[in-house]
Design a protein around this motif. Structure first.
Motif, PDB file in Angstrom:
ATOM      1  N   MET A   1      32.704  17.341  21.497  1.00 29.46           N
ATOM      2  CA  MET A   1      33.691  17.357  22.580  1.00 29.46           C
ATOM      3  C   MET A   1      35.098  17.527  22.014  1.00 29.46           C
ATOM      4  O   MET A   1      35.412  17.006  20.961  1.00 29.46           O
ATOM      5  N   LYS A   2      35.920  18.274  22.730  1.00 30.59           N
ATOM      6  CA  LYS A   2      37.336  18.364  22.413  1.00 30.59           C
ATOM      7  C   LYS A   2      38.057  17.389  23.333  1.00 30.59           C
ATOM      8  O   LYS A   2      37.988  17.518  24.562  1.00 30.59           O
ATOM      9  N   ILE A   3      38.708  16.409  22.738  1.00 32.43           N
ATOM     10  CA  ILE A   3      39.274  15.300  23.513  1.00 32.43           C
ATOM     11  C   ILE A   3      40.776  15.209  23.303  1.00 32.43           C
ATOM     12  O   ILE A   3      41.255  15.201  22.172  1.00 32.43           O
ATOM     13  N   LEU A   4      41.510  15.132  24.410  1.00 36.29           N
ATOM     14  CA  LEU A   4      42.949  14.898  24.353  1.00 36.29           C
ATOM     15  C   LEU A   4      43.206  13.414  24.564  1.00 36.29           C
ATOM     16  O   LEU A   4      42.659  12.809  25.488  1.00 36.29           O
ATOM     17  N   VAL A   5      44.048  12.826  23.719  1.00 37.54           N
ATOM     18  CA  VAL A   5      44.445  11.433  23.863  1.00 37.54           C
ATOM     19  C   VAL A   5      45.950  11.394  24.078  1.00 37.54           C
ATOM     20  O   VAL A   5      46.714  11.797  23.193  1.00 37.54           O
ATOM     21  N   THR A   6      46.367  10.927  25.252  1.00 35.55           N
ATOM     22  CA  THR A   6      47.795  10.694  25.473  1.00 35.55           C
ATOM     23  C   THR A   6      48.110   9.268  25.018  1.00 35.55           C
ATOM     24  O   THR A   6      47.230   8.411  24.974  1.00 35.55           O
ATOM     25  N   GLY A   7      49.360   9.020  24.656  1.00 30.64           N
ATOM     26  CA  GLY A   7      49.705   7.699  24.125  1.00 30.64           C
ATOM     27  C   GLY A   7      49.060   7.455  22.776  1.00 30.64           C
ATOM     28  O   GLY A   7      48.827   6.318  22.369  1.00 30.64           O
ATOM     29  N   SER A   8      48.798   8.523  22.055  1.00 33.73           N
ATOM     30  CA  SER A   8      48.008   8.441  20.815  1.00 33.73           C
ATOM     31  C   SER A   8      48.722   7.742  19.671  1.00 33.73           C
ATOM     32  O   SER A   8      48.076   7.248  18.742  1.00 33.73           O
ATOM     33  N   SER A   9      50.045   7.675  19.706  1.00 36.35           N
ATOM     34  CA  SER A   9      50.760   6.994  18.628  1.00 36.35           C
ATOM     35  C   SER A   9      51.006   5.527  18.965  1.00 36.35           C
ATOM     36  O   SER A   9      51.630   4.803  18.188  1.00 36.35           O
ATOM     37  N   GLY A  10      50.505   5.097  20.121  1.00 38.15           N
ATOM     38  CA  GLY A  10      50.697   3.714  20.554  1.00 38.15           C
ATOM     39  C   GLY A  10      49.662   2.772  19.981  1.00 38.15           C
ATOM     40  O   GLY A  10      48.799   3.151  19.180  1.00 38.15           O
ATOM     41  N   TYR A  11      49.738   1.550  20.420  1.00 33.91           N
ATOM     42  CA  TYR A  11      48.891   0.466  19.905  1.00 33.91           C
ATOM     43  C   TYR A  11      47.406   0.759  20.109  1.00 33.91           C
ATOM     44  O   TYR A  11      46.612   0.763  19.170  1.00 33.91           O
ATOM     45  N   LEU A  12      47.025   1.048  21.348  1.00 35.51           N
ATOM     46  CA  LEU A  12      45.627   1.342  21.656  1.00 35.51           C
ATOM     47  C   LEU A  12      45.253   2.765  21.292  1.00 35.51           C
ATOM     48  O   LEU A  12      44.179   3.017  20.724  1.00 35.51           O
ATOM     49  N   GLY A  13      46.134   3.716  21.606  1.00 35.54           N
ATOM     50  CA  GLY A  13      45.822   5.128  21.411  1.00 35.54           C
ATOM     51  C   GLY A  13      45.498   5.498  19.985  1.00 35.54           C
ATOM     52  O   GLY A  13      44.588   6.302  19.728  1.00 35.54           O
ATOM     53  N   ALA A  14      46.211   4.930  19.033  1.00 39.02           N
ATOM     54  CA  ALA A  14      45.964   5.250  17.618  1.00 39.02           C
ATOM     55  C   ALA A  14      44.572   4.813  17.193  1.00 39.02           C
ATOM     56  O   ALA A  14      43.845   5.564  16.516  1.00 39.02           O
ATOM     57  N   LEU A  20      37.272   7.949  17.846  1.00 38.74           N
ATOM     58  CA  LEU A  20      36.690   9.195  18.342  1.00 38.74           C
ATOM     59  C   LEU A  20      36.414  10.165  17.203  1.00 38.74           C
ATOM     60  O   LEU A  20      35.367  10.837  17.161  1.00 38.74           O
ATOM     61  N   LEU A  21      37.343  10.243  16.266  1.00 34.66           N
ATOM     62  CA  LEU A  21      37.183  11.130  15.116  1.00 34.66           C
ATOM     63  C   LEU A  21      35.995  10.705  14.273  1.00 34.66           C
ATOM     64  O   LEU A  21      35.217  11.550  13.806  1.00 34.66           O
ATOM     65  N   SER A  22      35.809   9.398  14.092  1.00 33.66           N
ATOM     66  CA  SER A  22      34.697   8.905  13.276  1.00 33.66           C
ATOM     67  C   SER A  22      33.348   9.200  13.917  1.00 33.66           C
ATOM     68  O   SER A  22      32.324   9.220  13.233  1.00 33.66           O
ATOM     69  N   ARG A  23      33.346   9.454  15.217  1.00 34.87           N
ATOM     70  CA  ARG A  23      32.099   9.776  15.926  1.00 34.87           C
ATOM     71  C   ARG A  23      31.841  11.268  15.990  1.00 34.87           C
ATOM     72  O   ARG A  23      30.912  11.719  16.663  1.00 34.87           O
ATOM     73  N   GLY A  24      32.677  12.062  15.334  1.00 35.41           N
ATOM     74  CA  GLY A  24      32.437  13.501  15.243  1.00 35.41           C
ATOM     75  C   GLY A  24      33.085  14.333  16.332  1.00 35.41           C
ATOM     76  O   GLY A  24      32.830  15.541  16.414  1.00 35.41           O
ATOM     77  N   HIS A  25      33.925  13.728  17.159  1.00 38.13           N
ATOM     78  CA  HIS A  25      34.605  14.497  18.199  1.00 38.13           C
ATOM     79  C   HIS A  25      35.828  15.200  17.625  1.00 38.13           C
ATOM     80  O   HIS A  25      36.403  14.774  16.619  1.00 38.13           O
ATOM     81  N   PHE A  26      36.232  16.268  18.275  1.00 35.99           N
ATOM     82  CA  PHE A  26      37.485  16.940  17.944  1.00 35.99           C
ATOM     83  C   PHE A  26      38.574  16.291  18.791  1.00 35.99           C
ATOM     84  O   PHE A  26      38.435  16.190  20.016  1.00 35.99           O
ATOM     85  N   VAL A  27      39.632  15.851  18.133  1.00 37.22           N
ATOM     86  CA  VAL A  27      40.650  15.067  18.823  1.00 37.22           C
ATOM     87  C   VAL A  27      42.006  15.756  18.746  1.00 37.22           C
ATOM     88  O   VAL A  27      42.454  16.151  17.668  1.00 37.22           O
ATOM     89  N   ARG A  28      42.641  15.881  19.911  1.00 36.99           N
ATOM     90  CA  ARG A  28      44.010  16.386  19.984  1.00 36.99           C
ATOM     91  C   ARG A  28      44.885  15.237  20.466  1.00 36.99           C
ATOM     92  O   ARG A  28      44.633  14.654  21.524  1.00 36.99           O
ATOM     93  N   ALA A  29      45.894  14.900  19.685  1.00 35.28           N
ATOM     94  CA  ALA A  29      46.757  13.747  19.988  1.00 35.28           C
ATOM     95  C   ALA A  29      48.097  14.235  20.521  1.00 35.28           C
ATOM     96  O   ALA A  29      48.808  14.972  19.827  1.00 35.28           O
ATOM     97  N   LEU A  30      48.410  13.839  21.744  1.00 36.73           N
ATOM     98  CA  LEU A  30      49.709  14.180  22.323  1.00 36.73           C
ATOM     99  C   LEU A  30      50.753  13.194  21.804  1.00 36.73           C
ATOM    100  O   LEU A  30      50.632  11.981  22.013  1.00 36.73           O
ATOM    101  N   VAL A  31      51.762  13.712  21.115  1.00 34.74           N
ATOM    102  CA  VAL A  31      52.812  12.864  20.552  1.00 34.74           C
ATOM    103  C   VAL A  31      54.170  13.496  20.821  1.00 34.74           C
ATOM    104  O   VAL A  31      54.294  14.710  20.966  1.00 34.74           O
ATOM    105  N   ARG A  32      55.187  12.655  20.883  1.00 29.42           N
ATOM    106  CA  ARG A  32      56.544  13.173  20.989  1.00 29.42           C
ATOM    107  C   ARG A  32      57.059  13.540  19.593  1.00 29.42           C
ATOM    108  O   ARG A  32      56.544  13.052  18.590  1.00 29.42           O
ATOM    109  N   ARG A  33      58.079  14.340  19.545  1.00 30.79           N
ATOM    110  CA  ARG A  33      58.661  14.725  18.254  1.00 30.79           C
ATOM    111  C   ARG A  33      59.211  13.515  17.516  1.00 30.79           C
ATOM    112  O   ARG A  33      59.281  13.512  16.288  1.00 30.79           O
ATOM    113  N   THR A  34      59.588  12.492  18.268  1.00 34.64           N
ATOM    114  CA  THR A  34      60.167  11.295  17.664  1.00 34.64           C
ATOM    115  C   THR A  34      59.130  10.203  17.391  1.00 34.64           C
ATOM    116  O   THR A  34      59.482   9.130  16.913  1.00 34.64           O
TER     117      THR A  34
END
Length: 337
Positions: A1-14, A20-34
């Motif tokens: 699966m290709k999975i998008l995670v919003t809030g990926s740099s946050g406490y839960l999202g990270a 998800l990555l350890s389970r073999g999924h493809f992960v796209r992390a939405l992050v701000r430039r900052t």
């Protein structure tokens, strides 16, 4: 699966990205430039993990991030008890969800949305233990964050009625190792306690919250992706206890003395107002503010039986979770015992 995670740099999202990555999924992390991405996995050449720069309040960047994905974990939220500009809660927590729902309609590749709500969206329990059937009374709101999550909850439930493939998750007070954000309030209070800046109990132990270890919440989210039913609510909570109990257990685990007195909530609230005034000058958000004291004037006890039965959710004991978190804080040099 290709999975998008919003809030990926946050406490839960990270933590969710790693799992998800350890389970073999493809992960796209939405992050701000900052965003601080140091807690995230490194990007890979095979796109197993990639960063997408944008913001849930920026519709175009969000829609682009959704493109080609099968599943969205919408974990992005502004989690603070107080902000000088409360309108930000609405723009991020409500507007962000609206943008996710619209982006899913536009891209047409998303098969499932796992939305991270909050126990606050269900409202206080004050003497009872609630389940997913509880509806917020909306007679009062302790924080603007709570108000925004209630509004977003209605939007998510309406989307489910309209046929959007969304599953709603309601974590309790999340704690454990990962990242020291405002969402990790338990760790922040433990640091204050062990530093001597919080010499006594907060109140008299009349408060009660449902504590959820961050990794249990992650596992609950992934289980919802695999087994959850569309349109359903799932409480990912844990042991119901007061912060007095948390402080006592922390003392027992570390072999240190328990606090010898209780600080009345009105004193904590006065300190909170002073902290807010200082915050307006320094720009640094306070650890304790009047809205967070309002939270402690109520009880937030919930049952996670539905998640246990349908998702196989298995939360660890509060003691086990605190043992891990205290060792993590000690390794970081943030507390000593």
């Amino acid at each position: 699966m290709k999975i998008l995670v919003t809030g990926s740099s946050g406490y839960l999202g990270a933590r969710l990205c790693h799992a998800l990555l350890s389970r073999g999924h493809f992960v796209r992390a939405l992050v701000r430039r900052t965003s601080d991405v140091s807690v995230l996995p490194p990007e890979t050449d095979d796109d197993a993990f990639e960063l997408a720069y944008g913001d849930v309040t920026d519709y175009r960047s969000l829609a682009d991030a959704c493109s080609g994905c099968d599943i969205v974990f919408h974990a992005a939220a502004l989690v603070e008890p107080w902000l000088p500009d409360p309108s930000r809660f609405v723009s991020v927590n409500v507007g962000g969800l609206k943008n996710v729902l619209e982006a899913v309609k536009e891209t047409r590749t998303i098969q499932k949305i796992i939305y991270t709500s909050s126990f606050f969206a269900l409202g206080s329990t004050d003497g009872s233990v609630a389940n997913e059937n509880q509806v917020h009374s909306e007679r009062f709101f302790c924080t603007e964050y709570e108000r925004s999550k209630v509004a977003a909850d209605k939007i998510a439930l309406n989307a489910a009625i309209e046929g959007v493939p969304i599953i709603l998750m309601y974590p309790g007070v999340i704690y454990g190792p990962s990242k020291l954000t405002s969402g990790n309030m338990v760790a922040k209070l433990i640091i204050e306690r062990f530093s001597g800046r919080l010499p006594g109990y907060i109140g008299y132990g009349n408060d009660k919250c449902s504590f959820s270890h961050v990794d249990d919440v992650v596992e609950g989210h992934i289980a919802a992706m695999e087994k959850g039913r569309f349109g359903e609510r799932y409480l990912l909570t844990g042991e119901n206890a007061s912060f007095k109990h948390v402080f006592d257990m922390a003392a027992l685990i570390t072999g240190t003395k328990k606090p010898s007195f209780s600080i009345p909530l009105w004193v904590i609230e006065a300190y909170g107002w002073l902290s807010v005034l200082i915050s307006r000058v320094t720009g640094k958000l306070p650890v304790i503010s009047p809205p967070s004291v309002d939270v402690l004037r109520h009880q937030w006890s919930y049952s996670c039986d539905k998640a246990k039965v349908e998702l196989g959710y298995s939360p660890r004991s509060l003691r086990e979770g605190l043992e891990e978190m205290l060792a993590w804080l000690k390794d970081l040099g943030l507390i000593q015992y």
